[in-house]
Design a protein around this motif. Structure first.
Motif, PDB file in Angstrom:
ATOM      1  N   VAL A   1      -9.633 -11.836   7.090  1.00  0.00           N
ATOM      2  CA  VAL A   1     -10.019 -12.207   5.722  1.00  0.00           C
ATOM      3  C   VAL A   1      -8.781 -12.549   4.895  1.00  0.00           C
ATOM      4  O   VAL A   1      -8.778 -13.510   4.121  1.00  0.00           O
ATOM      5  N   VAL A   2      -7.726 -11.767   5.056  1.00  0.00           N
ATOM      6  CA  VAL A   2      -6.479 -12.042   4.336  1.00  0.00           C
ATOM      7  C   VAL A   2      -5.930 -13.416   4.716  1.00  0.00           C
ATOM      8  O   VAL A   2      -5.500 -14.193   3.851  1.00  0.00           O
ATOM      9  N   ARG A   3      -5.959 -13.737   5.991  1.00  0.00           N
ATOM     10  CA  ARG A   3      -5.462 -15.048   6.426  1.00  0.00           C
ATOM     11  C   ARG A   3      -6.292 -16.180   5.832  1.00  0.00           C
ATOM     12  O   ARG A   3      -5.746 -17.213   5.438  1.00  0.00           O
ATOM     13  N   ARG A   4      -7.600 -15.973   5.757  1.00  0.00           N
ATOM     14  CA  ARG A   4      -8.465 -17.019   5.229  1.00  0.00           C
ATOM     15  C   ARG A   4      -8.251 -17.218   3.724  1.00  0.00           C
ATOM     16  O   ARG A   4      -8.197 -18.339   3.233  1.00  0.00           O
ATOM     17  N   ARG A   5      -8.122 -16.111   2.993  1.00  0.00           N
ATOM     18  CA  ARG A   5      -7.961 -16.187   1.537  1.00  0.00           C
ATOM     19  C   ARG A   5      -6.530 -16.467   1.117  1.00  0.00           C
ATOM     20  O   ARG A   5      -6.283 -16.966   0.031  1.00  0.00           O
ATOM     21  N   CYS A   6      -5.594 -16.041   1.958  1.00  0.00           N
ATOM     22  CA  CYS A   6      -4.160 -16.119   1.653  1.00  0.00           C
ATOM     23  C   CYS A   6      -3.765 -15.127   0.560  1.00  0.00           C
ATOM     24  O   CYS A   6      -2.791 -15.347  -0.158  1.00  0.00           O
ATOM     25  N   TRP A   7      -4.490 -14.023   0.458  1.00  0.00           N
ATOM     26  CA  TRP A   7      -4.118 -12.930  -0.437  1.00  0.00           C
ATOM     27  C   TRP A   7      -4.830 -11.658  -0.001  1.00  0.00           C
ATOM     28  O   TRP A   7      -5.805 -11.709   0.751  1.00  0.00           O
ATOM     29  N   ALA A   8      -4.329 -10.523  -0.490  1.00  0.00           N
ATOM     30  CA  ALA A   8      -4.956  -9.226  -0.236  1.00  0.00           C
ATOM     31  C   ALA A   8      -5.031  -8.475  -1.555  1.00  0.00           C
ATOM     32  O   ALA A   8      -4.168  -8.624  -2.430  1.00  0.00           O
ATOM     33  N   TYR A   9      -6.056  -7.653  -1.708  1.00  0.00           N
ATOM     34  CA  TYR A   9      -6.293  -6.975  -2.983  1.00  0.00           C
ATOM     35  C   TYR A   9      -6.944  -5.625  -2.712  1.00  0.00           C
ATOM     36  O   TYR A   9      -7.850  -5.524  -1.878  1.00  0.00           O
ATOM     37  N   GLY A  10      -6.485  -4.590  -3.403  1.00  0.00           N
ATOM     38  CA  GLY A  10      -7.115  -3.289  -3.241  1.00  0.00           C
ATOM     39  C   GLY A  10      -6.190  -2.139  -3.614  1.00  0.00           C
ATOM     40  O   GLY A  10      -5.096  -2.353  -4.161  1.00  0.00           O
ATOM     41  N   PRO A  11      -6.609  -0.891  -3.344  1.00  0.00           N
ATOM     42  CA  PRO A  11      -5.792   0.285  -3.661  1.00  0.00           C
ATOM     43  C   PRO A  11      -4.426   0.208  -2.990  1.00  0.00           C
ATOM     44  O   PRO A  11      -4.301  -0.278  -1.868  1.00  0.00           O
ATOM     45  N   ASP A  12      -3.424   0.714  -3.690  1.00  0.00           N
ATOM     46  CA  ASP A  12      -2.063   0.686  -3.173  1.00  0.00           C
ATOM     47  C   ASP A  12      -1.570   2.114  -2.963  1.00  0.00           C
ATOM     48  O   ASP A  12      -1.349   2.834  -3.936  1.00  0.00           O
ATOM     49  N   PRO A  13      -1.405   2.556  -1.711  1.00  0.00           N
ATOM     50  CA  PRO A  13      -0.989   3.938  -1.459  1.00  0.00           C
ATOM     51  C   PRO A  13       0.437   4.223  -1.890  1.00  0.00           C
ATOM     52  O   PRO A  13       0.833   5.384  -1.991  1.00  0.00           O
ATOM     53  N   ILE A  14       1.230   3.196  -2.140  1.00  0.00           N
ATOM     54  CA  ILE A  14       2.610   3.415  -2.566  1.00  0.00           C
ATOM     55  C   ILE A  14       2.653   4.039  -3.954  1.00  0.00           C
ATOM     56  O   ILE A  14       3.508   4.855  -4.266  1.00  0.00           O
ATOM     57  N   ALA A  15       1.712   3.656  -4.814  1.00  0.00           N
ATOM     58  CA  ALA A  15       1.639   4.211  -6.159  1.00  0.00           C
ATOM     59  C   ALA A  15       0.249   4.809  -6.357  1.00  0.00           C
ATOM     60  O   ALA A  15      -0.733   4.072  -6.336  1.00  0.00           O
ATOM     61  N   PRO A  16       0.122   6.113  -6.534  1.00  0.00           N
ATOM     62  CA  PRO A  16      -1.196   6.741  -6.668  1.00  0.00           C
ATOM     63  C   PRO A  16      -2.014   6.138  -7.800  1.00  0.00           C
ATOM     64  O   PRO A  16      -1.483   5.781  -8.846  1.00  0.00           O
ATOM     65  N   ARG A  17      -3.291   5.984  -7.583  1.00  0.00           N
ATOM     66  CA  ARG A  17      -4.252   5.461  -8.554  1.00  0.00           C
ATOM     67  C   ARG A  17      -3.943   4.026  -8.966  1.00  0.00           C
ATOM     68  O   ARG A  17      -4.324   3.573 -10.036  1.00  0.00           O
ATOM     69  N   ALA A  18      -3.235   3.316  -8.112  1.00  0.00           N
ATOM     70  CA  ALA A  18      -2.855   1.941  -8.419  1.00  0.00           C
ATOM     71  C   ALA A  18      -3.648   0.957  -7.573  1.00  0.00           C
ATOM     72  O   ALA A  18      -4.164   1.293  -6.510  1.00  0.00           O
ATOM     73  N   VAL A  19      -3.732  -0.274  -8.074  1.00  0.00           N
ATOM     74  CA  VAL A  19      -4.356  -1.382  -7.363  1.00  0.00           C
ATOM     75  C   VAL A  19      -3.339  -2.505  -7.291  1.00  0.00           C
ATOM     76  O   VAL A  19      -2.596  -2.744  -8.245  1.00  0.00           O
ATOM     77  N   SER A  20      -3.282  -3.202  -6.149  1.00  0.00           N
ATOM     78  CA  SER A  20      -2.289  -4.266  -5.964  1.00  0.00           C
ATOM     79  C   SER A  20      -2.930  -5.571  -5.506  1.00  0.00           C
ATOM     80  O   SER A  20      -3.968  -5.567  -4.831  1.00  0.00           O
ATOM     81  N   TYR A  21      -2.276  -6.650  -5.870  1.00  0.00           N
ATOM     82  CA  TYR A  21      -2.638  -7.999  -5.426  1.00  0.00           C
ATOM     83  C   TYR A  21      -1.404  -8.570  -4.741  1.00  0.00           C
ATOM     84  O   TYR A  21      -0.320  -8.589  -5.321  1.00  0.00           O
ATOM     85  N   ALA A  22      -1.536  -9.006  -3.496  1.00  0.00           N
ATOM     86  CA  ALA A  22      -0.378  -9.456  -2.718  1.00  0.00           C
ATOM     87  C   ALA A  22      -0.617 -10.843  -2.146  1.00  0.00           C
ATOM     88  O   ALA A  22      -1.724 -11.170  -1.704  1.00  0.00           O
ATOM     89  N   VAL A  23       0.425 -11.667  -2.177  1.00  0.00           N
ATOM     90  CA  VAL A  23       0.387 -12.999  -1.569  1.00  0.00           C
ATOM     91  C   VAL A  23       1.622 -13.158  -0.689  1.00  0.00           C
ATOM     92  O   VAL A  23       2.655 -12.529  -0.927  1.00  0.00           O
ATOM     93  N   PRO A  24       1.547 -13.987   0.342  1.00  0.00           N
ATOM     94  CA  PRO A  24       2.704 -14.172   1.221  1.00  0.00           C
ATOM     95  C   PRO A  24       3.706 -15.174   0.675  1.00  0.00           C
ATOM     96  O   PRO A  24       3.354 -16.104  -0.044  1.00  0.00           O
ATOM     97  N   VAL A  25       4.952 -14.978   1.023  1.00  0.00           N
ATOM     98  CA  VAL A  25       6.019 -15.956   0.816  1.00  0.00           C
ATOM     99  C   VAL A  25       6.517 -16.328   2.207  1.00  0.00           C
ATOM    100  O   VAL A  25       6.868 -15.444   2.994  1.00  0.00           O
ATOM    101  N   ARG A  26       6.531 -17.598   2.510  1.00  0.00           N
ATOM    102  CA  ARG A  26       6.785 -18.040   3.882  1.00  0.00           C
ATOM    103  C   ARG A  26       8.201 -18.574   4.076  1.00  0.00           C
ATOM    104  O   ARG A  26       8.802 -19.148   3.180  1.00  0.00           O
ATOM    105  N   ALA A  27       8.709 -18.387   5.292  1.00  0.00           N
ATOM    106  CA  ALA A  27       9.969 -18.991   5.699  1.00  0.00           C
ATOM    107  C   ALA A  27       9.723 -20.461   6.010  1.00  0.00           C
ATOM    108  O   ALA A  27       8.585 -20.922   6.120  1.00  0.00           O
ATOM    109  N   ALA A  28      10.811 -21.203   6.143  1.00  0.00           N
ATOM    110  CA  ALA A  28      10.691 -22.627   6.434  1.00  0.00           C
ATOM    111  C   ALA A  28       9.935 -22.869   7.735  1.00  0.00           C
ATOM    112  O   ALA A  28       9.283 -23.902   7.904  1.00  0.00           O
ATOM    113  N   SER A  29       9.982 -21.912   8.648  1.00  0.00           N
ATOM    114  CA  SER A  29       9.274 -22.033   9.920  1.00  0.00           C
ATOM    115  C   SER A  29       7.772 -21.875   9.765  1.00  0.00           C
ATOM    116  O   SER A  29       7.008 -22.169  10.681  1.00  0.00           O
TER     117      SER A  29
END
Length: 248
Positions: free
Chosen positions: A166-194
């Motif tokens: 699903v992440v590959r299809r949407r090109c983003w991920a969204y949901g709870p973030d275990p790094i910061a308690p009670r937090a939600v994160s939205y993440a997108v990829p940054v690609r290398a030239a390859s």
């Protein structure tokens, strides 16, 4: 050498995620006093830290070492871009790079997130190393991984191949973030030239601040930041290209 060997055992255990002292003793086979003495010493050196539950986890010094070893143009230009993104969204903006089973923060905005970790420190500090086993950032970092890397990563992950598809299809991920308690994160990829994913650009906020699902404003802000990172890199080394506009 014996102490170093024991410290290496603890690091290997914690690569899979946080562990209590009882768990470290059970997994390492060392005595409780020895395990506690070495773990506390490593904590003082910044090699280990503790989460909000008091469990030991990999510390920020490991991440800083990795950042210094692989210091590149992206780490240099990320600060201003992430600060602008944080000002635009009111969220914490971070850039994560994967090293084996770890995700390392290589860039962070000025603290825009209203949470702190158990030590009272900014959880977004540059150099912080965390297991890449859960959360939107980790999903982005693994979604386009090579099969062998993906297999190893999924052994300890809290996400599934179906979720990564699903992440590959949407090109983003969204949901709870275990790094910061009670937090939600939205993440997108940054690609290398390859075309390979080099980093994950992550926006994090408290559940009250984040929408139920990524909206156009949030997606546009993240896409613009990725484009800004790309422009800065092109002016330097031309190493990276953006992940593409998301949600436009």
């Amino acid at each position: 050498m014996g102490v170093l060997d024991k410290a290496a055992v603890l690091l290997e255990i914690l690569e899979s995620g946080p562990a209590s002292l009882v768990e470290l003793v059970a997994y390492s086979g060392m005595s409780r006093p020895t395990t506690h003495r070495i773990a506390v010493a490593m904590e003082r050196l910044g090699l280990l830290t503790r989460d909000v539950q008091g469990r030991f986890m990999l510390g920020p010094r490991l991440g800083m070492l990795a950042v210094e070893v692989r210091h590149d143009r992206l780490a240099e230009v990320a600060g201003p871009v992430l600060a602008e993104l944080a000002a635009r969204t009111g969220l914490a903006a971070r850039l994560y790079r994967r090293r084996r089973a770890l995700q390392i923060c290589v860039g962070s905005s000025v603290d825009a997130f209203d949470g702190i970790d158990a030590a009272g420190c900014d959880p977004a500090a540059v150099g912080t190393a965390r297991p890449a086993s859960a959360g939107p950032g980790a999903q982005v970092l693994y979604a386009w991984a090579e099969p062998e890397e993906l297999y190893e990563g999924l052994r300890h992950a809290r996400f599934t191949p179906a979720q990564l598809a699903v992440v590959r299809r949407r090109c983003w991920a969204y949901g709870p973030d275990p790094i910061a308690p009670r937090a939600v994160s939205y993440a997108v990829p940054v690609r290398a030239a390859s075309g390979a994913v080099a980093e994950a650009l992550v926006l994090t906020g408290s559940g009250a601040r984040m929408p139920e699902a990524p909206d156009r404003q949030l997606s546009r802000a993240a896409a613009d930041a990725a484009a800004s990172l790309n422009d800065a890199l092109l002016r330097g080394t031309g190493e990276l290209s953006p992940a593409g506009r998301v949600g436009s």
